[in-house]
Write an enzyme that holds these catalytic residues in place. Structure first.
Site, mmCIF file in Angstrom:
data_model
loop_
_atom_site.group_PDB
_atom_site.id
_atom_site.type_symbol
_atom_site.label_atom_id
_atom_site.label_comp_id
_atom_site.label_asym_id
_atom_site.label_seq_id
_atom_site.Cartn_x
_atom_site.Cartn_y
_atom_site.Cartn_z
ATOM 1 N N ARG A 172 35.625 38.414 40.873
ATOM 2 C CA ARG A 172 36.207 37.102 41.151
ATOM 3 C C ARG A 172 35.369 36.052 40.420
ATOM 4 O O ARG A 172 34.166 36.234 40.207
ATOM 5 C CB ARG A 172 36.196 36.795 42.648
ATOM 6 C CG ARG A 172 36.993 37.778 43.506
ATOM 7 C CD ARG A 172 36.867 37.414 44.979
ATOM 8 N NE ARG A 172 37.649 38.299 45.832
ATOM 9 C CZ ARG A 172 37.195 39.423 46.395
ATOM 10 N NH1 ARG A 172 35.923 39.802 46.170
ATOM 11 N NH2 ARG A 172 37.973 40.160 47.150
ATOM 12 N N LYS A 198 33.346 38.495 49.135
ATOM 13 C CA LYS A 198 33.745 37.765 50.336
ATOM 14 C C LYS A 198 33.065 38.370 51.562
ATOM 15 O O LYS A 198 32.919 39.580 51.669
ATOM 16 C CB LYS A 198 35.262 37.828 50.503
ATOM 17 C CG LYS A 198 36.030 37.015 49.463
ATOM 18 C CD LYS A 198 37.520 37.051 49.733
ATOM 19 C CE LYS A 198 38.287 36.187 48.740
ATOM 20 N NZ LYS A 198 39.741 36.201 49.003
ATOM 21 N N HIS A 265 41.361 34.576 36.978
ATOM 22 C CA HIS A 265 42.062 35.556 37.799
ATOM 23 C C HIS A 265 42.931 36.470 36.935
ATOM 24 O O HIS A 265 43.159 37.632 37.285
ATOM 25 C CB HIS A 265 42.922 34.832 38.844
ATOM 26 C CG HIS A 265 43.229 35.677 40.043
ATOM 27 N ND1 HIS A 265 42.251 36.312 40.783
ATOM 28 C CD2 HIS A 265 44.410 36.001 40.633
ATOM 29 C CE1 HIS A 265 42.814 36.988 41.767
ATOM 30 N NE2 HIS A 265 44.122 36.826 41.696
ATOM 31 N N ARG A 268 40.858 39.325 35.949
ATOM 32 C CA ARG A 268 40.689 40.251 37.081
ATOM 33 C C ARG A 268 41.913 41.169 37.197
ATOM 34 O O ARG A 268 41.773 42.371 37.407
ATOM 35 C CB ARG A 268 40.478 39.435 38.354
ATOM 36 C CG ARG A 268 40.179 40.235 39.612
ATOM 37 C CD ARG A 268 39.635 39.283 40.670
ATOM 38 N NE ARG A 268 39.745 39.791 42.024
ATOM 39 C CZ ARG A 268 38.887 40.621 42.601
ATOM 40 N NH1 ARG A 268 37.852 41.075 41.894
ATOM 41 N NH2 ARG A 268 39.040 41.010 43.850
ATOM 42 N N HIS A 291 38.585 44.534 47.527
ATOM 43 C CA HIS A 291 39.715 44.179 48.391
ATOM 44 C C HIS A 291 39.551 44.840 49.755
ATOM 45 O O HIS A 291 39.250 46.037 49.836
ATOM 46 C CB HIS A 291 41.034 44.633 47.779
ATOM 47 C CG HIS A 291 41.499 43.782 46.649
ATOM 48 N ND1 HIS A 291 42.369 44.240 45.672
ATOM 49 C CD2 HIS A 291 41.227 42.486 46.324
ATOM 50 C CE1 HIS A 291 42.602 43.269 44.800
ATOM 51 N NE2 HIS A 291 41.922 42.206 45.178
ATOM 52 N N TYR A 300 48.426 43.503 42.737
ATOM 53 C CA TYR A 300 47.887 43.394 41.381
ATOM 54 C C TYR A 300 48.577 44.385 40.446
ATOM 55 O O TYR A 300 48.888 44.069 39.297
ATOM 56 C CB TYR A 300 46.383 43.711 41.388
ATOM 57 C CG TYR A 300 45.474 42.591 41.804
ATOM 58 C CD1 TYR A 300 45.714 41.861 42.968
ATOM 59 C CD2 TYR A 300 44.356 42.271 41.057
ATOM 60 C CE1 TYR A 300 44.854 40.863 43.365
ATOM 61 C CE2 TYR A 300 43.490 41.258 41.443
ATOM 62 C CZ TYR A 300 43.747 40.557 42.599
ATOM 63 O OH TYR A 300 42.897 39.555 42.988
#
Length: 320
Positions: A172, A198, A265, A268, A291, A300
């Site tokens: 990211r 995250k 993005h 990615r 994820h 994706y």
């Protein structure tokens, strides 16, 4: 409260704007705003939630609504305002509603309110198999890598390192900004990059030799002093918008169609689709991207196939 402005510290714009909105509210609400934001581990999550909450509080202030007394109907009205007045896409509006609902859930946990009535607000319909971001093709990705290597100016080596890392590893953009020189390492004879994702979840990824060479060339100029890996000309950590500017500029130099639509993005997504095409499983790609759910990874991987697999071509071949 978040760190108060002090000499030498540049307060982020979102924080300034949020302070302006909470000043109109009572001390207890103010306290709960800052406490909830400090509860977020990631600086980037904190900034995103702060901007979303500021918009909601501004909505309440303009209508003389007490944020602690809102109902599901107010949440429905806010959803309509986001989509109809501001023209937000369903996915963006849903994300903002989720952020505000998260704040109310926190208030319930802290016994400030008895229930999260905002949670019942109807979220916009979103297509979980649809994504506006589509990765580059293999030839386009190669063109971007070549353009980055041929970039001009004193930041050429930094540009090449950023692009090589993002396309071959798929982090990211916030994770790229947070990388430190100490994030680079070796494990079991392989070069690695340690990514903090995250929720402060750490994943150690293999760094391909090509990306390693580009990063080494950049470090030969930057130096290996501790600190952020990618820095500006003044030695400060790059911002996500700086990375976005680099990606868009390289996309133009590569001669891509509609380069203004190429974002970090996009790179990615490019990593994900190229990995699948070369035989990586959904589970492997999910782990690589960090994820929490394979459903997100599927989005994706589905997006680039939607047009190629459209049955309209087969139908046309029958008719013409």
């Amino acid at each position: 409260m978040l760190e108060a402005p002090r000499p030498g510290r540049r307060e982020p714009l979102w924080e300034q704007q949020l302070r302006g909105e909470v000043m109109l509210l009572g001390p207890s609400v103010q306290q709960m705003v800052w406490a909830w934001l400090l509860h977020q581990r990631s600086e980037h999550t904190r900034a995103a939630y702060g901007r979303d909450l500021r918009e909601w509080l501004a909505f309440c202030n303009e209508r003389d609504l007490d944020p602690l007394m809102v109902t599901r109907g107010h949440g429905d009205a806010y959803r309509g305002w986001l989509q109809q007045v501001h023209g937000l896409a369903a996915r963006s509006a849903a994300r903002k509603l989720a952020a505000v609902s998260s704040w109310y859930s926190y208030l319930v946990e802290e016994s400030v309110i008895d229930a999260n009535r905002f949670k019942g607000a109807r979220r916009p319909e979103t297509n979980r198999k649809e994504s506006k971001t589509v990765g580059l093709t293999e030839s386009e990705a190669r063109a971007v890598i070549r353009a980055a290597a041929l970039d001009h100016g004193r930041e050429r080596l930094r540009t090449a390192a950023i692009i090589a890392l993002m396309i071959s590893v798929g982090p990211r953009v916030a994770e790229v900004v947070d990388l430190q020189v100490s994030s680079l390492g070796y494990e079991r004879g392989m070069r690695t990059v340690r990514i903090v994702g995250k929720g402060e979840k750490i994943r150690t990824r293999q760094l391909p030799s090509e990306a390693g060479v580009a990063i080494d060339a950049y470090l030969a100029v930057r130096g290996r002093t501790p600190g952020p890996l990618f820095v500006t000309a003044t030695g400060k950590a790059m911002h996500t918008r700086d990375i976005a500017h680099v990606v868009k500029r390289v996309a133009r130099q590569a001669g891509l169609f509609m380069p203004e639509r190429v974002t970090p993005h996009t790179l990615r997504h490019t990593f994900a689709t190229l990995a699948e095409e070369r035989g990586s499983s959904v589970r492997q790609i999910q782990d690589a991207l960090g994820h929490a759910s394979a459903d997100t990874t599927e989005i994706y991987l589905h997006a680039p196939k939607r047009l190629e697999n459209d049955p309209s071509v087969q139908v046309a071949r029958v008719l013409w």
